[in-house]
Design an enzyme around this catalytic site. Structure first.
Site, PDB file in Angstrom:
ATOM      1  N   ALA A  63       0.816  -1.216   0.000  1.00 29.86           N
ATOM      2  CA  ALA A  63       0.000   0.000   0.000  1.00 29.86           C
ATOM      3  C   ALA A  63       0.847   1.262   0.000  1.00 29.86           C
ATOM      4  O   ALA A  63       2.006   1.251   0.411  1.00 29.86           O
ATOM      5  CB  ALA A  63      -0.908  -0.006   1.230  1.00 29.86           C
ATOM      6  N   GLY A 102       0.624  -5.390   1.260  1.00 34.81           N
ATOM      7  CA  GLY A 102      -0.497  -5.544   0.339  1.00 34.81           C
ATOM      8  C   GLY A 102      -0.105  -6.287  -0.931  1.00 34.81           C
ATOM      9  O   GLY A 102      -0.932  -6.948  -1.560  1.00 34.81           O
ATOM     10  N   GLU A 105      -0.529  -9.800  -0.059  1.00 33.71           N
ATOM     11  CA  GLU A 105      -1.974 -10.072   0.055  1.00 33.71           C
ATOM     12  C   GLU A 105      -2.600 -10.213  -1.336  1.00 33.71           C
ATOM     13  O   GLU A 105      -3.486 -11.046  -1.547  1.00 33.71           O
ATOM     14  CB  GLU A 105      -2.654  -8.951   0.858  1.00 33.71           C
ATOM     15  CG  GLU A 105      -2.267  -8.990   2.335  1.00 33.71           C
ATOM     16  CD  GLU A 105      -2.906  -7.886   3.156  1.00 33.71           C
ATOM     17  OE1 GLU A 105      -3.583  -8.184   4.142  1.00 33.71           O
ATOM     18  OE2 GLU A 105      -2.718  -6.704   2.808  1.00 33.71           O
ATOM     19  N   GLU A 125       3.781  -5.069   7.859  1.00 37.95           N
ATOM     20  CA  GLU A 125       2.927  -3.995   8.394  1.00 37.95           C
ATOM     21  C   GLU A 125       3.195  -3.689   9.866  1.00 37.95           C
ATOM     22  O   GLU A 125       3.063  -2.544  10.309  1.00 37.95           O
ATOM     23  CB  GLU A 125       1.443  -4.366   8.222  1.00 37.95           C
ATOM     24  CG  GLU A 125       0.942  -4.276   6.794  1.00 37.95           C
ATOM     25  CD  GLU A 125       1.141  -5.559   5.999  1.00 37.95           C
ATOM     26  OE1 GLU A 125       0.516  -5.693   4.936  1.00 37.95           O
ATOM     27  OE2 GLU A 125       1.924  -6.437   6.441  1.00 37.95           O
TER      28      GLU A 125
END
Length: 690
Positions: A63, A102, A105, A125
């Site tokens: 992200a 991300g 993910e 994270e």
């Protein structure tokens, strides 16, 4: 199609290439483009399978952290993941470089994952005080053993492709070209059932016992950080709840963490580190000088550590001292340091040999170095003498750097005919370990010298922070006020162990008195003796002097503010120090009072903040976040508090000012004159950091 992705079809396989340099950050534009391309591929009858690929250097770094501070725009990453789950054709993630946060993910929501041999996969994270918020905590434990999933998510450390394959996170490690391999791989999956990770269940024999133990271990390892325990809670949801229910638990935990002071502090530090190299009057295209050879003057602890930095970066370095014995001793310590790293498995023997080969011992100054770093005794006359010699021998354009921690760089530059080539490079001890490098810009330091030194700092894997010239620069100038208050607290009734315990509880790596003993109390004594001559108005408690007068210089003498047993660095409270303190209190007529831990923390931390405000106002530091980086990387300030200036912002500057005004009415109140900048910002309801 949007320029952040390219879409093509090769032999019945759609290839979606992400193109959002430098790390394929999952910005809103990239998320929308991936979504659109997935739909296009799913609807096209000529497409039988899909490959999602990034660049060779990065599949995706995750992200865009800046988006955390503003409302999320659709499609969010969970929306993209839902679209991946709805695919009717096999979808493979072709992972080159790294898939982090991300990015991983995104890969976990594909049916298959293929990785290049050197790829790294991780969910970092937690290092920003948050957790994987797009199904990472739910999908990862469904593909790798729970113990590995918890380890990966609570440490944030990535794993290499081979390990990822052995755990089941990656289906294949690619041989040859990543895209060609992935195209061939996905063709073998056409027409077969599509394996969605969300449909799997977590394999765990006794969840209750496992998570009780995990919580205990994680709580111990992560004091002060809320995210690791929240991650364990989400992992437990993955093991005990249906996928969609677990995802709700994850989203709620993510939303909580994003708003915590700890996460805001860690995100502040993340951006602050990237800001330090931005110097308003030194543009990015400023010419830099080549640094192919270095020389370090002084083979003591500091010089040896600095030489190791150059060798670690692959830069040949000459290590110089006045006698062969001193050079040999310095080289021996370097060899011992490297050998210790090899024995811990963190360095290969052949790499140690390569680095040692780059360090050339000498008693003569070479004339061909591109940079000279002086690391001799911290005294102006000694350093000026060295710089006269350097000026006479160094080639034109060579950078002359001084590793002074407090002295005036301009006075050192003044004895040379090339003050424009002189700069301060204040390394922190141990220099081969500590990340901070204060880069001290003299009045005449050339911009190319500053730009080169900043670039070199990064090559040496340091965090370079620019400071102007003043006594103590940024870090030590602030630390002097911190030290002044720590001793005043002893005058008034606190003990060294109470002060240290209060600061350790606040999160500092160690309290002030443990730090003085470790650094050597004689160093501070030298500074104070200089102060008594140069600034007689600067008031100190004489307790530290009394400790030094008895030869108690700290760990190296086995006695300081504490006593130490042979071979053990654990500080032990010493009744003799209590006597020194008590006798001094009687001498100055002070009756000891009970002091709260809260007052101890406020006085020491706000002393840093107030001096930091003066430094900012004088332009010694370029920005408040630079001061924070100095303390986070050089002085053991707790990362989850964001640095002293950011911590003051979180407390509220009006409250900090009010405390200072209260301290002005107490013992040695004249030391608490609030900095005009602090007063101004507090009155306007503003912050140091933006």
């Amino acid at each position: 199609m949007s320029e952040v992705t390219q879409y093509s079809v090769r032999d019945g396989v759609a290839v979606i290439s992400m193109n959002n340099p430098p790390i394929n950050g999952l910005s809103n534009a990239l998320r929308a483009a991936i979504m659109e391309n997935l739909e296009k591929a799913d609807k096209d009858a000529a497409v039988k399978a899909v490959v999602l690929i990034g660049a060779a250097k990065a599949f995706s770094g995750g992200a865009d952290i800046r988006e955390f501070n503003s409302p999320r725009i659709k499609p969010d990453l969970p929306d993209v993941n839902d679209r991946q789950d709805a695919m009717t054709k096999p979808l493979v993630a072709a992972i080159g470089g790294f898939a982090l946060g991300g990015g991983l993910e995104l890969a976990l929501a594909c049916h298959y994952r293929v990785a290049a041999p050197k790829a790294l996969l991780g969910l970092p994270e937690v290092k920003l005080g948050i957790l994987p918020g797009s199904g990472g905590t739910q999908r990862l434990p469904r593909v790798v053993p729970m113990v590995e999933a918890v380890q990966m998510m609570t440490t944030g450390n990535p794993i290499p492709a081979e390990k990822a394959k052995s755990l089941g996170l990656v289906d294949e490690v690619a041989q040859g070209d990543l895209l060609d391999f992935s195209l061939n791989f996905v063709k073998t999956k056409i027409g077969k059932p599509l394996p969605r990770i969300r449909d799997r269940s977590v394999k765990l024999d006794d969840p209750k016992t496992f998570f009780a133990q995990a919580r205990e271990q994680v709580a111990k390892a992560s004091r002060g950080y809320p995210a690791p325990l929240e991650i364990v809670g989400c992992a437990e949801a993955a093991a005990t709840l249906p996928f969609d229910e677990g995802r709700k638990v994850e989203r709620a935990a993510f939303a909580r963490l994003v708003e915590t002071t700890e996460s805001k502090s860690l995100r502040h530090a993340f951006f602050a580190e990237r800001q330090t190299s931005k110097i308003p009057d030194v543009p990015d295209d400023t010419p830099v000088r080549e640094v192919k050879k270095a020389a370090v003057l002084g083979a003591g602890t500091m010089g040896g550590g600095i030489a190791m930095n150059f060798a670690n970066a692959g830069i040949p370095v000459t290590l110089i001292d006045m006698s062969q014995a001193a050079v040999d001793k310095g080289l021996g310590i370097i060899r011992k340091n490297y050998a210790a790293t090899v024995s811990k498995g963190r360095l290969k023997q052949e790499d140690m040999d390569k680095r040692m080969a780059l360090i050339k011992p000498s008693t003569e100054l070479p004339s061909d170095a591109d940079i000279y770093v002086e690391a001799v005794f911290e005294r102006m006359d000694v350093k000026q003498d060295v710089f006269r010699k350097l000026d006479a021998i160094a080639k034109p354009g060579a950078i002359l750097a001084t590793n002074t921690s407090t002295l005036d760089v301009d006075q050192i530059a003044a004895v040379t005919r090339r003050p424009q080539d002189v700069i301060g490079t204040h390394f922190f001890s141990p220099a081969n370990v500590m990340r901070l490098l204060e880069v001290v810009r003299g009045k005449q330091t050339d911009k190319s010298v500053l730009a080169t030194t900043m670039k070199l700092g990064k090559a040496l894997k340091k965090v370079p922070v620019v400071s102007g010239v003043c006594d103590g620069f940024i870090g030590n100038r602030m630390l002097e006020k911190y030290g002044q208050q720590s001793l005043f607290l002893l005058d008034e009734g606190a003990s060294p162990q109470q002060v240290d315990a209060a600061l350790a509880k606040f999160g500092m790596a160690m309290g002030p008195f443990t730090m003085y003993d470790m650094a050597g109390n004689d160093i501070g004594w030298e500074v104070r003796k200089r102060r008594y001559r140069e600034r007689p108005d600067f008031v100190y408690s004489k307790i530290a002097d009394r400790v030094c007068e008895q030869g108690r210089f700290g760990q190296k003498t086995g006695k300081g503010f504490y006593k130490y047993e042979a071979g053990n660095r654990k500080p032990i409270p010493d009744p003799d120090v209590e006597k020194i303190i008590s006798s001094y209190r009687n001498e100055i007529g002070i009756k000891p009072r009970t002091i709260s831990d809260e007052e101890i923390v406020q006085r020491l931390i706000y002393a840093l903040v107030n001096e930091g405000a003066h430094i900012l106002e004088e332009g010694i530091a370029l920005r408040a976040s630079d001061i924070d980086m100095v303390y986070l990387t050089g002085y053991g300030f707790p990362p989850y508090r964001g640095g002293p200036m950011f911590y003051a912002d979180t407390v509220g500057l009006a409250r900090v000012l009010s405390s200072l005004e209260g301290f002005q009415k107490g013992y040695q109140g004249q030391a608490w004159k609030p900095a005009p900048l602090l007063v101004k910002l507090a009155k306007e309801g503003r912050r140091f950091n933006g």
